[in-house]
Scaffold this motif. Structure first.
Motif, PDB file in Angstrom:
ATOM      1  N   GLU A 126       5.489  19.196  21.536  1.00 55.35           N
ATOM      2  CA  GLU A 126       4.507  18.834  22.505  1.00 55.35           C
ATOM      3  C   GLU A 126       3.156  18.455  21.804  1.00 55.35           C
ATOM      4  N   LEU A 127       2.659  19.397  20.980  1.00 55.50           N
ATOM      5  CA  LEU A 127       1.324  19.417  20.315  1.00 55.50           C
ATOM      6  C   LEU A 127       0.893  18.125  19.905  1.00 55.50           C
ATOM      7  N   TYR A 128       2.282  17.734  18.955  1.00 49.61           N
ATOM      8  CA  TYR A 128       2.112  16.426  18.317  1.00 49.61           C
ATOM      9  C   TYR A 128       1.934  15.142  19.304  1.00 49.61           C
ATOM     10  N   LEU A 129       2.646  15.075  20.199  1.00 52.53           N
ATOM     11  CA  LEU A 129       2.946  14.153  21.304  1.00 52.53           C
ATOM     12  C   LEU A 129       1.576  14.089  22.024  1.00 52.53           C
ATOM     13  N   ASP A 130       0.828  15.282  22.223  1.00 50.19           N
ATOM     14  CA  ASP A 130      -0.156  15.018  22.992  1.00 50.19           C
ATOM     15  C   ASP A 130      -1.409  14.661  22.102  1.00 50.19           C
ATOM     16  N   LEU A 131      -1.589  14.910  20.845  1.00 41.97           N
ATOM     17  CA  LEU A 131      -2.287  14.399  19.831  1.00 41.97           C
ATOM     18  C   LEU A 131      -2.291  12.890  19.542  1.00 41.97           C
ATOM     19  N   TRP A 132      -1.033  12.593  19.890  1.00 41.55           N
ATOM     20  CA  TRP A 132      -1.242  10.983  19.710  1.00 41.55           C
ATOM     21  C   TRP A 132      -1.280  10.157  20.953  1.00 41.55           C
ATOM     22  N   ASN A 133      -1.352  10.870  22.160  1.00 41.51           N
ATOM     23  CA  ASN A 133      -1.481  10.308  23.501  1.00 41.51           C
ATOM     24  C   ASN A 133       0.104   9.806  23.693  1.00 41.51           C
ATOM     25  N   VAL A 134       1.051  10.340  23.398  1.00 41.21           N
ATOM     26  CA  VAL A 134       2.431   9.584  23.595  1.00 41.21           C
ATOM     27  C   VAL A 134       2.934  10.520  24.595  1.00 41.21           C
ATOM     28  N   GLU A 135       3.501   9.836  25.613  1.00 39.03           N
ATOM     29  CA  GLU A 135       4.084  10.975  26.956  1.00 39.03           C
ATOM     30  C   GLU A 135       5.455  11.683  26.298  1.00 39.03           C
ATOM     31  N   SER A 136       6.206  11.365  25.555  1.00 44.71           N
ATOM     32  CA  SER A 136       7.490  12.002  25.307  1.00 44.71           C
ATOM     33  C   SER A 136       8.048  11.394  23.957  1.00 44.71           C
ATOM     34  N   LEU A 137       8.944  12.063  23.441  1.00 45.79           N
ATOM     35  CA  LEU A 137       9.762  11.563  22.200  1.00 45.79           C
ATOM     36  C   LEU A 137      10.482  10.127  22.526  1.00 45.79           C
ATOM     37  N   ALA A 138      11.196  10.144  23.865  1.00 47.57           N
ATOM     38  CA  ALA A 138      11.781   8.884  23.995  1.00 47.57           C
ATOM     39  C   ALA A 138      10.485   7.700  23.911  1.00 47.57           C
ATOM     40  N   ALA A 139       9.427   8.043  24.539  1.00 47.78           N
ATOM     41  CA  ALA A 139       8.325   6.973  24.497  1.00 47.78           C
ATOM     42  C   ALA A 139       7.967   6.690  23.334  1.00 47.78           C
ATOM     43  N   PHE A 140       7.880   7.443  22.233  1.00 48.90           N
ATOM     44  CA  PHE A 140       7.676   7.268  20.714  1.00 48.90           C
ATOM     45  C   PHE A 140       8.652   6.462  20.136  1.00 48.90           C
ATOM     46  N   LYS A 141      10.034   6.692  20.554  1.00 45.29           N
ATOM     47  CA  LYS A 141      10.992   5.950  19.927  1.00 45.29           C
ATOM     48  C   LYS A 141      10.894   4.499  20.388  1.00 45.29           C
ATOM     49  N   ALA A 142      10.315   4.288  21.632  1.00 43.79           N
ATOM     50  CA  ALA A 142      10.494   2.714  22.059  1.00 43.79           C
ATOM     51  C   ALA A 142       9.184   2.170  21.653  1.00 43.79           C
ATOM     52  N   MET A 143       8.283   2.854  20.750  1.00 43.97           N
ATOM     53  CA  MET A 143       7.342   2.033  20.230  1.00 43.97           C
ATOM     54  C   MET A 143       7.747   0.991  19.223  1.00 43.97           C
ATOM     55  N   SER A 144       6.754  -0.095  19.091  1.00 45.04           N
ATOM     56  CA  SER A 144       7.070  -1.043  18.185  1.00 45.04           C
ATOM     57  C   SER A 144       6.798  -0.677  16.590  1.00 45.04           C
ATOM     58  N   ASP A 145       7.222  -1.238  15.585  1.00 40.70           N
ATOM     59  CA  ASP A 145       6.480  -0.871  14.357  1.00 40.70           C
ATOM     60  C   ASP A 145       5.259  -1.163  14.124  1.00 40.70           C
ATOM     61  N   GLU A 146       4.620  -2.160  14.902  1.00 41.11           N
ATOM     62  CA  GLU A 146       3.028  -2.392  14.987  1.00 41.11           C
ATOM     63  C   GLU A 146       2.287  -1.272  15.677  1.00 41.11           C
ATOM     64  N   GLU A 147       3.006  -0.927  16.594  1.00 41.48           N
ATOM     65  CA  GLU A 147       2.155   0.329  17.433  1.00 41.48           C
ATOM     66  C   GLU A 147       2.213   1.504  16.419  1.00 41.48           C
ATOM     67  N   VAL A 148       3.293   1.963  15.735  1.00 37.35           N
ATOM     68  CA  VAL A 148       3.457   3.188  15.246  1.00 37.35           C
ATOM     69  C   VAL A 148       2.303   2.941  13.900  1.00 37.35           C
ATOM     70  N   ASN A 149       2.499   1.775  13.280  1.00 40.35           N
ATOM     71  CA  ASN A 149       1.638   1.544  12.040  1.00 40.35           C
ATOM     72  C   ASN A 149      -0.039   1.665  12.714  1.00 40.35           C
ATOM     73  N   ALA A 150      -0.195   1.249  13.679  1.00 41.11           N
ATOM     74  CA  ALA A 150      -1.683   1.258  14.514  1.00 41.11           C
ATOM     75  C   ALA A 150      -1.929   2.686  14.539  1.00 41.11           C
ATOM     76  N   LEU A 151      -1.081   3.413  15.086  1.00 42.75           N
ATOM     77  CA  LEU A 151      -1.212   5.018  15.255  1.00 42.75           C
ATOM     78  C   LEU A 151      -1.317   5.531  14.175  1.00 42.75           C
ATOM     79  N   PHE A 152      -0.952   5.588  13.047  1.00 46.02           N
ATOM     80  CA  PHE A 152      -1.032   6.390  11.794  1.00 46.02           C
ATOM     81  C   PHE A 152      -1.693   5.779  10.782  1.00 46.02           C
ATOM     82  N   LEU A 153      -1.755   4.641  10.301  1.00 43.61           N
ATOM     83  CA  LEU A 153      -2.239   3.884   9.137  1.00 43.61           C
ATOM     84  C   LEU A 153      -3.713   3.734   9.005  1.00 43.61           C
ATOM     85  N   PRO A 154      -4.240   3.612   8.095  1.00 41.27           N
ATOM     86  CA  PRO A 154      -5.820   3.378   7.800  1.00 41.27           C
ATOM     87  C   PRO A 154      -6.216   1.893   8.222  1.00 41.27           C
TER      88      PRO A 154
END
Length: 555
Positions: free
Chosen positions: A171-199
């Protein structure tokens, strides 16, 4: 004596080792390393003291007899920003600081040339900010952001493990990423994940780790093929401000031939920094350490070492103070001997070489360092217990418990405070003295007694002359004896602070002698006695300001 005990597990180990049951949480802070290197012990060769990681490990049998390889005299510390780190590398060389690392840091990727890189995901995977000490040895503004990538499948698998084993951490991780749930994270596109993490931009640090070439990553992707060096993006905040008041450090001064004896109270060095509380004038205050320099010999003062944060550019004054019969020190700088003054050149450890031939008295004495700043309050380095350092789930682990001497004090506004009263912590200050034992006669004044009351009383009596003819012979003799004694003590005003009682007793004796003056029962005598009482009250008040001015002018 470097024994660390964890309050939650009861384990202990030798050396600066945080000993808890979770093996991912073993280790220690680099602050403790700097405290050790700047102590009287100094650095030992690893060939003499081989590294060991066992919690029940023991030091070499001849540990206490081993000769130090060198002693660290100066360490620069800076707030770890991109510009500060670049400037530090260019000025001093490698900068050591904390980097977030734990078993969930999956995003270590291998580039085509065999180099490994950390990504921005490291911080966003580390809301609890567990730390690993590394050295930043270089940087490359043109290091491509495309060298970083995300192993999404591996990351998702770890999050699923967290969901099953430790939901609060997920829950700490998801709150930090502003992601509602693990299911919501899995539903994100690769572009959205890359935008969340990459420089978003190029540029990276070249970081030297302690794991060596043959150590594999946590996930076992392969050996470090680039001599144990890795690249970390400028945008990877895992290098910055991991813990409250995080610092980056660089050794800037060593001594390979120092034979001085180090006197210090801080068991583990400057492990903490706190701003003064409202009870203390944050713009200007002093810390003091009382040391026992021994009996039968005196000490030549070779150097003074201190540690600060927010101290760069601030003014300092270092004093020597005597210790009274009750073990205390005065709260008046006029009763101390000024040794050195100047401007704090940098944050971290600073060593001031004493060029004057200063011989300290034997026995107890205090080093007092006054600091002043027109900006943010200077935080003096102190050795005190860590509280609330690491939150593991809902468990709070207290880091370590140093032995507090009780011989550190704070001076502010003419008053003396304990570290707890001034900073909210029981602590010992990182203010040290390097001395060489000597038989030379002490040439330092240990602080003077306060003669204010004595001089006021003598001035009053001088302004209102008493007539011997009005008093009995016996009472007049007692008065003259008490007056002569106080006058003798006050001629040079040179008694040490530890002899304050002698001055106070002489003032009291003279006041009592005045009270016992026995007149010859003439009207002249009665009038004279009444006039004397009135004069003692009136003139004492009128001359107070005058003699304070005179005393300051004399100083």
């Amino acid at each position: 004596d470097l024994i660390f005990v964890c309050d939650t597990c009861g384990a202990q180990g030798y050396g600066p080792n945080r000993t808890v049951n979770d093996p991912m949480m073993e280790g220690g802070f680099e602050e403790l390393v700097w405290g050790y290197l700047t102590s009287g012990r100094g650095a030992l060769k690893e060939s003499d003291v081989p590294y060991f990681s066992e919690l029940d490990g023991e030091p070499a049998e001849n540990f206490d007899e081993l000769q130090s390889f060198f002693k660290v005299t100066d360490i620069v510390s800076v707030v770890p920003t991109v510009e500060n780190l670049k400037r530090g590398i260019m000025s001093y060389g490698a900068m050591t600081l904390n980097c977030a690392v734990d078993s969930y840091k999956a995003n270590i990727v291998q580039n085509g040339d065999g180099r490994y890189s950390y990504t921005i995901a490291s911080t966003k995977m580390m809301p609890e900010m567990g730390a690993h000490a590394m050295s930043v040895v270089g940087f490359d503004d043109s290091f491509s952001k495309d060298n970083f990538s995300i192993d999404r499948a591996n990351l998702t698998a770890q999050l699923e493990d967290l969901e099953a084993e430790l939901p609060p951490k997920l829950e700490l991780y998801l709150d930090l990423w502003n992601v509602e749930s693990l299911a919501a994270f899995k539903a994100m596109s690769d572009e959205e994940v890359n935008a969340l993490f990459l420089p978003k931009n190029d540029g990276a640090w070249l970081v030297k780790n302690s794991w060596g070439e043959g150590v594999r990553t946590f996930q076992g992707q392969g050996a470090y093929d680039f001599c144990g060096l890795i690249w970390i993006s400028y945008e990877d905040a895992s290098l910055y401000n991991l813990l409250p008041d995080s610092r980056a450090y660089a050794v800037t001064g060593i001594n390979t031939s120092d034979t001085s004896v180090s006197y210090q109270l801080d068991e583990f060095g400057a492990a903490n920094h706190y701003a003064p509380k409202a009870t203390v004038d944050a713009a200007s205050y002093a810390v003091a350490n009382i040391f026992d320099f021994g009996d039968g010999s005196r000490s030549k003062l070779d150097y003074i070492t201190f540690e600060t944060a927010n101290g760069k550019g601030g003014a300092y004054e270092v004093y020597y103070s005597g210790v009274d019969s009750d073990g205390g020190i005065p709260a008046d700088y006029n009763l101390m001997r000024l040794l050195e003054s100047g401007v704090i050149p940098h944050d971290g450890y600073v060593t001031i070489k004493i060029t004057d031939d200063i011989i300290l008295p034997e026995g107890k004495g205090a080093l007092v360092m006054k600091v002043a700043s027109s900006g943010a309050p200077i935080k003096f380095g102190m050795d005190t217990a860590f509280f609330d350092w690491y939150h593991y789930g809902n468990e709070v682990i207290q880091y370590y418990f140093p032995i507090i001497s009780g011989d550190s004090y704070v001076l502010s506004g003419g008053k003396l405070f304990s570290p707890f009263e001034a900073f909210g912590r029981d602590a010992d200050f990182s203010l040290k003295a390097g001395i060489t034992p000597t038989q030379e006669v002490s040439n330092i004044s240990v602080g003077y007694a306060d003669y204010t009351q004595a001089m006021r009383l003598l001035a009053t009596l001088n302004a209102f002359s008493l007539d011997e003819k009005l008093y009995t012979k016996e009472s007049w003799a007692q008065y003259k004896a008490a007056l002569t004694k106080l006058q003798t003590l006050s001629i040079e005003q040179s008694l040490a602070y530890s002899e304050q009682q002698a001055v106070d007793d002489a003032v009291l004796a003279l006041n009592n002698a005045i009270d016992r003056l026995d007149n010859k029962h003439t009207w002249e005598g009665v009038i004279a006695l009444l006039a004397l009482v009135a004069a003692l009250i009136t003139i004492s008040l009128m001359t107070s300001i005058y003699f304070i001015y005179i005393r300051k002018a004399k100083k």
